[in-house]
Motif scaffolding. Structure first.
Motif, PDB file in Angstrom:
ATOM      1  N   VAL A 193      55.985 -16.165  30.699  1.00  0.00           N
ATOM      2  CA  VAL A 193      55.579 -15.122  31.468  1.00  0.00           C
ATOM      3  C   VAL A 193      56.072 -15.263  32.842  1.00  0.00           C
ATOM      4  O   VAL A 193      56.696 -13.507  33.003  1.00  0.00           O
ATOM      5  CB  VAL A 193      54.222 -15.165  31.948  1.00  0.00           C
ATOM      6  CG1 VAL A 193      53.816 -14.104  32.657  1.00  0.00           C
ATOM      7  CG2 VAL A 193      53.388 -15.279  30.470  1.00  0.00           C
ATOM      8  N   ASP A 194      57.030 -16.304  33.401  1.00  0.00           N
ATOM      9  CA  ASP A 194      57.531 -15.920  34.564  1.00  0.00           C
ATOM     10  C   ASP A 194      58.827 -14.927  34.702  1.00  0.00           C
ATOM     11  O   ASP A 194      58.542 -14.272  34.942  1.00  0.00           O
ATOM     12  CB  ASP A 194      57.714 -17.066  35.444  1.00  0.00           C
ATOM     13  CG  ASP A 194      56.887 -17.560  35.733  1.00  0.00           C
ATOM     14  OD1 ASP A 194      55.436 -17.030  36.008  1.00  0.00           O
ATOM     15  OD2 ASP A 194      55.796 -18.796  35.864  1.00  0.00           O
ATOM     16  N   ALA A 195      59.377 -15.764  33.438  1.00  0.00           N
ATOM     17  CA  ALA A 195      61.191 -15.150  33.528  1.00  0.00           C
ATOM     18  C   ALA A 195      61.252 -13.748  32.857  1.00  0.00           C
ATOM     19  O   ALA A 195      62.011 -12.993  33.182  1.00  0.00           O
ATOM     20  CB  ALA A 195      61.076 -15.676  31.723  1.00  0.00           C
ATOM     21  N   LEU A 196      60.002 -12.968  32.824  1.00  0.00           N
ATOM     22  CA  LEU A 196      59.780 -11.387  32.235  1.00  0.00           C
ATOM     23  C   LEU A 196      59.492 -10.489  33.951  1.00  0.00           C
ATOM     24  O   LEU A 196      59.173  -9.319  33.122  1.00  0.00           O
ATOM     25  CB  LEU A 196      58.726 -10.853  31.170  1.00  0.00           C
ATOM     26  CG  LEU A 196      59.846 -11.601  29.927  1.00  0.00           C
ATOM     27  CD1 LEU A 196      58.182 -11.580  28.330  1.00  0.00           C
ATOM     28  CD2 LEU A 196      60.385 -10.959  29.155  1.00  0.00           C
ATOM     29  N   LYS A 197      58.830 -11.194  34.866  1.00  0.00           N
ATOM     30  CA  LYS A 197      58.018 -10.890  35.759  1.00  0.00           C
ATOM     31  C   LYS A 197      58.795  -9.564  36.033  1.00  0.00           C
ATOM     32  O   LYS A 197      58.658  -8.620  36.614  1.00  0.00           O
ATOM     33  CB  LYS A 197      57.371 -11.608  36.641  1.00  0.00           C
ATOM     34  CG  LYS A 197      56.523 -12.200  36.309  1.00  0.00           C
ATOM     35  CD  LYS A 197      55.843 -12.920  37.043  1.00  0.00           C
ATOM     36  CE  LYS A 197      54.043 -13.349  36.700  1.00  0.00           C
ATOM     37  NZ  LYS A 197      53.049 -14.383  37.670  1.00  0.00           N
ATOM     38  N   THR A 244      52.192  -8.550  33.955  1.00  0.00           N
ATOM     39  CA  THR A 244      52.892  -9.495  32.707  1.00  0.00           C
ATOM     40  C   THR A 244      52.401 -10.518  32.099  1.00  0.00           C
ATOM     41  O   THR A 244      51.413 -10.764  33.153  1.00  0.00           O
ATOM     42  CB  THR A 244      54.332  -9.713  32.654  1.00  0.00           C
ATOM     43  OG1 THR A 244      55.249  -9.112  33.904  1.00  0.00           O
ATOM     44  CG2 THR A 244      55.490 -10.426  31.921  1.00  0.00           C
ATOM     45  N   GLY A 245      52.054 -10.322  30.776  1.00  0.00           N
ATOM     46  CA  GLY A 245      51.020 -11.537  30.501  1.00  0.00           C
ATOM     47  C   GLY A 245      50.957 -11.528  29.357  1.00  0.00           C
ATOM     48  O   GLY A 245      51.565 -10.953  27.828  1.00  0.00           O
ATOM     49  N   LEU A 294      53.587 -11.423  24.532  1.00  0.00           N
ATOM     50  CA  LEU A 294      54.087 -11.044  25.801  1.00  0.00           C
ATOM     51  C   LEU A 294      54.083  -9.512  25.946  1.00  0.00           C
ATOM     52  O   LEU A 294      54.522  -8.675  25.151  1.00  0.00           O
ATOM     53  CB  LEU A 294      55.395 -11.729  26.482  1.00  0.00           C
ATOM     54  CG  LEU A 294      55.600 -13.242  26.050  1.00  0.00           C
ATOM     55  CD1 LEU A 294      56.080 -13.763  25.964  1.00  0.00           C
ATOM     56  CD2 LEU A 294      55.034 -13.495  28.186  1.00  0.00           C
ATOM     57  N   ILE A 295      53.216  -8.801  26.518  1.00  0.00           N
ATOM     58  CA  ILE A 295      53.361  -7.702  27.670  1.00  0.00           C
ATOM     59  C   ILE A 295      54.269  -6.906  28.645  1.00  0.00           C
ATOM     60  O   ILE A 295      53.328  -8.177  29.389  1.00  0.00           O
ATOM     61  CB  ILE A 295      51.996  -6.748  27.267  1.00  0.00           C
ATOM     62  CG1 ILE A 295      50.787  -7.243  25.646  1.00  0.00           C
ATOM     63  CG2 ILE A 295      52.359  -5.300  27.361  1.00  0.00           C
ATOM     64  CD1 ILE A 295      51.735  -6.317  24.619  1.00  0.00           C
ATOM     65  N   VAL A 296      54.783  -6.503  28.431  1.00  0.00           N
ATOM     66  CA  VAL A 296      55.660  -5.832  29.968  1.00  0.00           C
ATOM     67  C   VAL A 296      54.855  -4.551  29.815  1.00  0.00           C
ATOM     68  O   VAL A 296      55.315  -3.452  29.016  1.00  0.00           O
ATOM     69  CB  VAL A 296      56.502  -6.396  29.406  1.00  0.00           C
ATOM     70  CG1 VAL A 296      57.573  -5.683  31.059  1.00  0.00           C
ATOM     71  CG2 VAL A 296      57.622  -7.313  29.245  1.00  0.00           C
ATOM     72  N   ALA A 297      54.138  -3.722  30.997  1.00  0.00           N
ATOM     73  CA  ALA A 297      53.711  -2.876  30.895  1.00  0.00           C
ATOM     74  C   ALA A 297      54.144  -2.230  32.491  1.00  0.00           C
ATOM     75  O   ALA A 297      53.965  -2.885  33.716  1.00  0.00           O
ATOM     76  CB  ALA A 297      52.148  -2.667  30.436  1.00  0.00           C
ATOM     77  N   ASP A 298      54.743  -1.124  32.335  1.00  0.00           N
ATOM     78  CA  ASP A 298      55.468  -0.289  34.270  1.00  0.00           C
ATOM     79  C   ASP A 298      54.695   0.623  33.994  1.00  0.00           C
ATOM     80  O   ASP A 298      54.259   1.622  33.451  1.00  0.00           O
ATOM     81  CB  ASP A 298      56.564  -0.850  35.248  1.00  0.00           C
ATOM     82  CG  ASP A 298      57.173  -0.258  33.807  1.00  0.00           C
ATOM     83  OD1 ASP A 298      57.016   0.501  33.433  1.00  0.00           O
ATOM     84  OD2 ASP A 298      58.711  -1.120  34.216  1.00  0.00           O
ATOM     85  N   GLU A 299      55.344   1.404  35.401  1.00  0.00           N
ATOM     86  CA  GLU A 299      54.820   3.070  35.180  1.00  0.00           C
ATOM     87  C   GLU A 299      55.472   3.772  33.616  1.00  0.00           C
ATOM     88  O   GLU A 299      55.417   5.036  32.872  1.00  0.00           O
ATOM     89  CB  GLU A 299      56.329   3.891  36.453  1.00  0.00           C
ATOM     90  CG  GLU A 299      55.387   4.142  37.296  1.00  0.00           C
ATOM     91  CD  GLU A 299      56.068   4.203  38.721  1.00  0.00           C
ATOM     92  OE1 GLU A 299      55.109   5.371  38.893  1.00  0.00           O
ATOM     93  OE2 GLU A 299      56.646   3.374  39.454  1.00  0.00           O
ATOM     94  N   ASP A 300      56.852   3.076  32.842  1.00  0.00           N
ATOM     95  CA  ASP A 300      57.646   3.515  31.858  1.00  0.00           C
ATOM     96  C   ASP A 300      56.182   3.358  30.251  1.00  0.00           C
ATOM     97  O   ASP A 300      56.765   3.922  29.244  1.00  0.00           O
ATOM     98  CB  ASP A 300      59.181   3.116  32.085  1.00  0.00           C
ATOM     99  CG  ASP A 300      60.078   3.648  32.500  1.00  0.00           C
ATOM    100  OD1 ASP A 300      59.253   4.652  33.397  1.00  0.00           O
ATOM    101  OD2 ASP A 300      60.375   3.192  32.329  1.00  0.00           O
TER     102      ASP A 300
END
Length: 277
Positions: free
Chosen positions: A46-50, A86-87, A213-219
Motif C-alpha cells: 500500500v505504501d509503495a503505491l501511495k 490507495t488501499g 489494490l486500488i489506486v484512485a485519483d482525479e483520473d
C-alpha cells in the motif's frame, strides 16, 4: 465460500422422489454469500503505491500485460484537486431483484441482514470498498449512515460503478468516493439488491478480487494485482521522475519531440542530470 442453502430442496439438487409438489423457500438465498479466505495486501504494498497516480499505474500494468485495469464510469464525488486513495479492496456485489426472492417493498428493514451490512462489518482500517452495481442509475448503493460507519471503521475510500445518495453529507464526512452520480433512492428501492461480499466482482469492465489494490485519483480508479504492486511502484517512481524532468524542459521552452516521450538526446540529458545530483 458461504453456501446458499435451500431449506426444503435436497442439497444435491436432485428431483424429489415423493412426487409431491412443495413450495420452494428462497429465504436462505437472502443470506449474504461471501468468502473469508482472501489475503489483504501488506502495508509495504500500500505504501509503495501511495505516490503512484492512477494514470501511471494503468499504463505500467498495460506494459506488464494486464490491460483491463481501469474501472470505467466512477468519477470523484469530491472535486478537490488532491483527491486520492490507495488501499486493499473489499467488495460488494449487487444483483437484479426478482420479486419472489427479494424486492424493494420489504426494505429497508431487511437490508440489515444483507451483504450491504455484512461488508461494512468486515471493513478494517485502510480498506477500499469496491461496489459492483452494474452502472445502475437508480440504486443508491450507499448513503450518509453507511458511509459514516465505513469511516468509523477506518475505511479509506469507496469506488461504486453506480450511484450514491445523501451526497452533501457524504462530502462533509470527507470520505473519498468515486461513483457514477447521485440518486434519492436507497439501496434496494428499485432494481438491485446486495447479494454477496468479498467475492470477485466485475466493476466498470474490470475484475476486482478481494485483496487487490486500488489506486484512485482525479483520473479515476485502477485495480492493481498484489503480485504487481512492488515492481509497478518501483518502475512508476522512475517514470514519474522522468516525466517531471520533461515537464520542466518543456516549461523552459524545449521542443516536444525532444522531451516527450523521453528518448535519444533528451534521455541522455535526463540521465546526466540524475548523475549530477
Amino acid at each position: 465460500m458461504h453456501p446458499i442453502r435451500d431449506q426444503e430442496a435436497p442439497s444435491t439438487g436432485e428431483t424429489r422422489s415423493n412426487g409431491e409438489e412443495q413450495n420452494r423457500s428462497y429465504e436462505s438465498m437472502r443470506a449474504p454469500v461471501h468468502t473469508s479466505d482472501y489475503v489483504r495486501p501488506t502495508a509495504r504494498m500500500v505504501d509503495a503505491l501511495k505516490n503512484v497516480s492512477a494514470a501511471t499505474a494503468c499504463a505500467k500494468l498495460h506494459q506488464m500485460g494486464i490491460t483491463r485495469t481501469f474501472i470505467d464510469g466512477p468519477v470523484p464525488l469530491h472535486r478537490e484537486p488532491d483527491v486520492k486513495v490507495t488501499g486493499g479492496a473489499v467488495t460488494l456485489q449487487f444483483l437484479p431483484q426478482r420479486e419472489d426472492v427479494f424486492n424493494g417493498a420489504e426494505q429497508e428493514d431487511i437490508e440489515r441482514k444483507t451483504a450491504l451490512w455484512a461488508v461494512l462489518e468486515s471493513v478494517r482500517p485502510g480498506d477500499v470498498l469496491v461496489v459492483s452495481a452494474h452502472g445502475s442509475h437508480f440504486t443508491g448503493c450507499l448513503g450518509d449512515m453507511l458511509v459514516r460507519y465505513f469511516k468509523l471503521r477506518g475505511g479509506a475510500g469507496i469506488v461504486v460503478d453506480g450511484r450514491v445518495r445523501d451526497a452533501a453529507r457524504i462530502r462533509a464526512l470527507g470520505v473519498p468516493v468515486w461513483c457514477t452520480g447521485v440518486t434519492p433512492h436507497y439501496a434496494s428501492q428499485t432494481d438491485l439488491f446486495p447479494s454477496a461480499f468479498n467475492v470477485p466482482v466485475g466493476v466498470g469492465g474490470s475484475l476486482v478480487t478481494p485483496g487487490d489494490l486500488i489506486v484512485a485519483d482525479e483520473d479515476g480508479a485502477v485495480v492493481v494485482p498484489q503480485a504487481n504492486a512492488i515492481p509497478l511502484a518501483e518502475d512508476s517512481l522512475l517514470h514519474q521522475d522522468r516525466e517531471e524532468f520533461a515537464r520542466r524542459r518543456l516549461d523552459e521552452g524545449g521542443r516536444l519531440s525532444d522531451y516527450y516521450p523521453l528518448t535519444g538526446e533528451g534521455l541522455t540529458e535526463y540521465l546526466a542530470s540524475r548523475s549530477a545530483t
